[in-house]
Write an enzyme that holds these catalytic residues in place. Structure first.
Site: not given
Length: 382
Positions: A28, A30-33, A122, A221
């Site tokens: 998965a 999320s676009g984070g580090v 979530c 978010c």
């Protein structure tokens, strides 16, 4: 930094026999580090990695707010990271599902006088149910995420796994994962559980990943500016109504513009004066009343919980010692859990202040890193 011991640790975390290249792992992203490094480490360990990003809410809002996951810029960052790592990447549109399962429940909970934890919802529904099902449809052996918790096999040949607090307690996310069911936990993997955040960023920098210095996501978010009340007014204008602020004896001290502006334990922004500091003690949603009083009135020892997800041994009427955490930012404290009939009751030794309905009460075997997560539930009203 990325030595053989780290690669071996990642393979041990996945914990499946066979050649890694023959084992498909969905990650998965999320676009984070954190999730990016998770995908990169799995790829370095030789697994057949597939990255999936969930589009959860409107891009138009996201591009105006940095640090919000699963939308706009973050989807772009995840796609770019997957290309740099060299893995296939897919974006799944879960907007309607997220609205129904997370946002609507969040709004309803606030209007009921609760303080909800949407990240738990979530994880429980969209991520660890819907995404997990999609991962299985892709013939993935496991689903990996960038959460800071540990998962270990029990060693009894059952194939069951337990969840533990991570090495870096400052990043511990077990509070938000307490609702993970046993079948979900058996399928999930958390490769960052033994790392610190600093080590994760160092790995990203070593691999030349663009997100190495990307700030962590902040706030909830789907509330880009942090104004929960504005979101609720927009989605449920009929549910926001003024009412009275009263003391513990029911005397009216002032007026408010909606219970959605208040949470248990709140002191500032009450708009009333008293001889001593006043705190929000209770929210009476049907009566549209905010009840205030001294700090001592916030103390509560016995907590009823709902929707209990229990990962430990069978509960009985006799108290079982545990450590309980009633807010994500608070440390766990000594407590006991027992069943009163079919109702789980957590008794905090010495009591806790600011016990808020809707928040999670998460239970651990001990305190510190490497402690087993026994489960938890939501703090009940009344």
């Amino acid at each position: 930094m990325i030595g053989q011991s780290l690669i071996d640790g990642v393979r041990e975390t996945v914990g499946l026999a066979g050649e890694p290249s023959a084992i498909r792992v969905v990650c998965a992203m999320s676009g984070g580090v954190d999730s990016t490094v998770t995908a990169a480490l799995l790829k370095q360990a030789g697994f057949d990695v597939v990255g999936i990003t969930l589009q959860l809410y409107d891009h138009g809002e996201a591009v105006r707010r940095k640090g919000a996951c699963c939308a706009g810029q973050d989807i772009h960052d995840a796609r770019r990271a997957a290309a740099a790592i060299g893995i296939p990447h897919y974006v799944l549109d879960f907007e309607s599902r997220f609205r129904e399962a997370v946002i609507d429940e969040f709004v309803d909970s606030y209007l009921a006088g609760e303080t909800p934890v949407p990240c738990v919802t979530c994880n429980r529904t969209v991520k660890f149910a819907d995404l997990l099902a999609r991962s299985q449809e892709l013939d993935a052996a496991v689903l990996a995420t960038g959460h800071y918790v540990e998962s270990r096999a029990r060693g009894d040949g059952s194939g069951r796994r337990d969840m533990f607090t991570p090495a870096d307690l400052s990043r511990d996310q077990s509070y938000f994962l307490f609702a993970t069911t046993q079948p979900q936990l058996d399928y999930l993997r958390f490769p960052l559980g033994t790392l610190t955040k600093a080590e994760t960023r160092a790995i990203a920098a070593e691999l030349g990943l663009a997100v190495a210095d990307k700030p962590d996501s902040q706030d909830i978010c789907f509330v880009p500016d942090g104004d929960y009340a504005a979101l609720i007014r927009k989605l449920r204008p009929e549910g926001v109504a003024p009412g009275d602020i009263v003391d513990l004896e029911g005397r009216v001290l002032g007026r408010h513009e909606g219970i959605i502006h208040y949470t248990i334990g709140q002191r500032r922004g009450l708009g009333i004066a008293g001889a001593e500091p006043l705190f929000v003690i209770k929210i009476d949603a049907p009566g549209r009343r905010v009840i205030v009083g001294p700090r001592d009135a916030l103390r509560q020892e016995h907590i009823r919980v709902t929707s209990l997800n229990w990962l430990g041994e069978a509960l009985l009427e006799e108290p079982r010692p545990v450590f309980a955490k009633i807010r994500s930012a608070r440390p766990p404290v000594p407590a006991d859990i027992r069943l009163e009939g079919l109702v789980p009751v957590v008794s905090i030794r010495g009591g806790e202040h600011g016990v808020s309905p809707g928040q999670a009460c998460v239970l651990y075997e001990g305190e510190g890193p490497g402690q087993r997560v026994l489960g938890g539930g939501f703090i009940a009203r009344g």
